[in-house]
Design a protein around this motif. Structure first.
Motif, short mmCIF file in Angstrom:
data_model
loop_
_atom_site.label_atom_id
_atom_site.label_comp_id
_atom_site.label_asym_id
_atom_site.label_seq_id
_atom_site.Cartn_x
_atom_site.Cartn_y
_atom_site.Cartn_z
N ALA A 1 -9.76 -0.87 -1.45
CA ALA A 1 -8.87 -1.99 -1.51
C ALA A 1 -8.70 -2.41 -2.84
CB ALA A 1 -9.57 -3.21 -0.68
N LEU A 2 -9.63 -2.65 -3.76
CA LEU A 2 -9.11 -2.96 -5.11
C LEU A 2 -8.61 -1.91 -5.69
CD1 LEU A 2 -12.57 -4.74 -6.04
CD2 LEU A 2 -10.37 -5.80 -5.46
N SER A 3 -8.89 -0.60 -5.70
CA SER A 3 -8.17 0.53 -6.55
C SER A 3 -6.80 0.40 -5.90
CB SER A 3 -8.86 1.69 -6.22
OG SER A 3 -8.89 2.14 -5.01
N THR A 4 -6.62 0.36 -4.83
CA THR A 4 -5.09 0.45 -4.17
C THR A 4 -4.13 -0.78 -4.58
OG1 THR A 4 -5.92 1.49 -2.14
CG2 THR A 4 -3.70 0.03 -1.80
N ALA A 5 -4.95 -1.88 -4.68
CA ALA A 5 -4.31 -3.26 -5.26
C ALA A 5 -4.21 -3.13 -6.68
CB ALA A 5 -5.16 -4.44 -5.00
N ALA A 6 -4.84 -2.20 -7.60
CA ALA A 6 -4.55 -2.13 -9.04
C ALA A 6 -3.42 -1.22 -9.05
CB ALA A 6 -5.85 -1.58 -9.77
N ALA A 7 -3.28 -0.11 -8.43
CA ALA A 7 -2.31 0.90 -8.62
C ALA A 7 -0.87 0.20 -8.13
CB ALA A 7 -2.76 1.98 -7.71
N ALA A 8 -1.00 -0.35 -6.91
CA ALA A 8 0.22 -0.92 -6.55
C ALA A 8 0.90 -2.00 -7.44
CB ALA A 8 0.23 -1.67 -4.95
#
Length: 306
Positions: free
Chosen positions: A69-76
């Motif tokens: 979730a955190l890596s997704t939020a960072a990229a997006a």
């Protein structure tokens, strides 16, 4: 490594069939639109319902999911920040953000989880996260951006409940949480309809490639390059850093989260873009390029961490 190649080979064949159908004009000029609408309004909601209705929801509470979730939020988040500064618009920025962090956890993630990670259920947490949170939020933004400020506030707040993807996901969660076993005479036809989702999405994607220019050209070039860079490099690097530095993951759990984050952008993002008539070329090019580039990335990740 065999799982990586097998998963991509299956996808490539079906997309190739779609391309051949498009070249031959066998479905007519509206064939792609029909397949897209079939997937978005009928098949995908059925697939999401059957998948979530049979999933143990306790899987969502894990450190692996937090890393994803955190890596997704960072990229997006990086894409959204750049989009706001560059004035790319709400619709295209939303599609680009999805292409930057929304992984192909279904038709590609499952076979890779089986052959590389040894357990298909390992993709369940990211699948749930994307279906229950990321997809409804993104589609609500697209709904509201298209309608502006029209309609009363209560109607705008209920926008997710009018989206077939969100409704199918929510219904599946309710059934799973209630511990209800849906009778076979009811579940079997829904499952059969849901099985059309992945082929329809891939065939529509293949048809869209007919007559198209090389990916990464035109006015969407900066958006495509940014989303592909974030998806293939940025997200897995962030996932690795969080897994090792924050959560202390090692061995199989570390391989799991990094492989999951290194999966390419999901093909159903093209369905979303087509359904809302925004960022279609951006979605198509980002999915195509990230899928091609993710092959060597996943091979390297499996070799280093496996």
């Amino acid at each position: 490594m065999q799982g990586v190649l097998t998963g991509f080979a299956v996808i490539a064949v079906v997309i190739g069939v779609g391309y051949a159908i498009g070249r031959g004009g066998h479905l007519g000029e509206h064939g792609r639109d029909v397949l897209t609408k079939l997937a978005f309004h009928v098949a995908s909601p059925a697939l999401l319902f059957t998948t979530l209705a049979r999933t143990d929801l306790s899987l969502i509470f894990s450190s692996r999911l937090i890393v994803t979730a955190l890596s997704t939020a960072a990229a997006a988040g990086v894409f959204v920040a750049v989009g706001v500064v560059r004035g790319w618009g709400v619709g295209r920025t939303t599609i680009g953000a999805l292409c930057s962090g929304y992984v192909n956890s279904g038709n590609l993630g499952i076979p890779i989880a089986v052959y590389v990670l040894g357990d298909a259920s390992l993709v369940a947490p990211v699948l749930l996260f994307q279906l229950l949170l990321l997809t409804p939020v993104a589609l609500t933004v697209l709904d509201l951006s298209g309608r502006g400020e029209k309609g009363p506030m209560w109607q705008r707040l209920l926008t997710p409940l009018r989206n077939p993807i969100a409704v199918g996901s929510l219904a599946g969660v309710v059934v799973s949480a209630a511990g209800v076993r849906v009778p076979s005479p009811v579940m079997d036809p829904v499952t059969l309809i849901g099985n059309m989702s992945v082929p329809a999405v891939l065939l529509a994607f293949g048809i869209s490639l007919c007559g198209s220019t090389m990916p990464g050209r035109g006015p969407d070039r900066p958006l495509v390059l940014l989303s592909v860079a974030l998806k293939t490099v940025g997200q897995p690097v962030v996932a690795w850093a969080l897994a090792v530095g924050v959560f202390g993951l090692r061995g199989a759990p570390l391989l799991d989260v990094v492989v999951t984050s290194a999966l390419p952008a999901a093909q159903n993002l093209f369905t979303y873009a087509s359904s809302y008539g925004v960022g279609e070329r951006l979605a198509r090019d980002s999915i195509l390029v990230s899928t091609v580039l993710s092959v060597p990335v996943l091979v390297v990740v499996a070799a280093l961490l496996g």
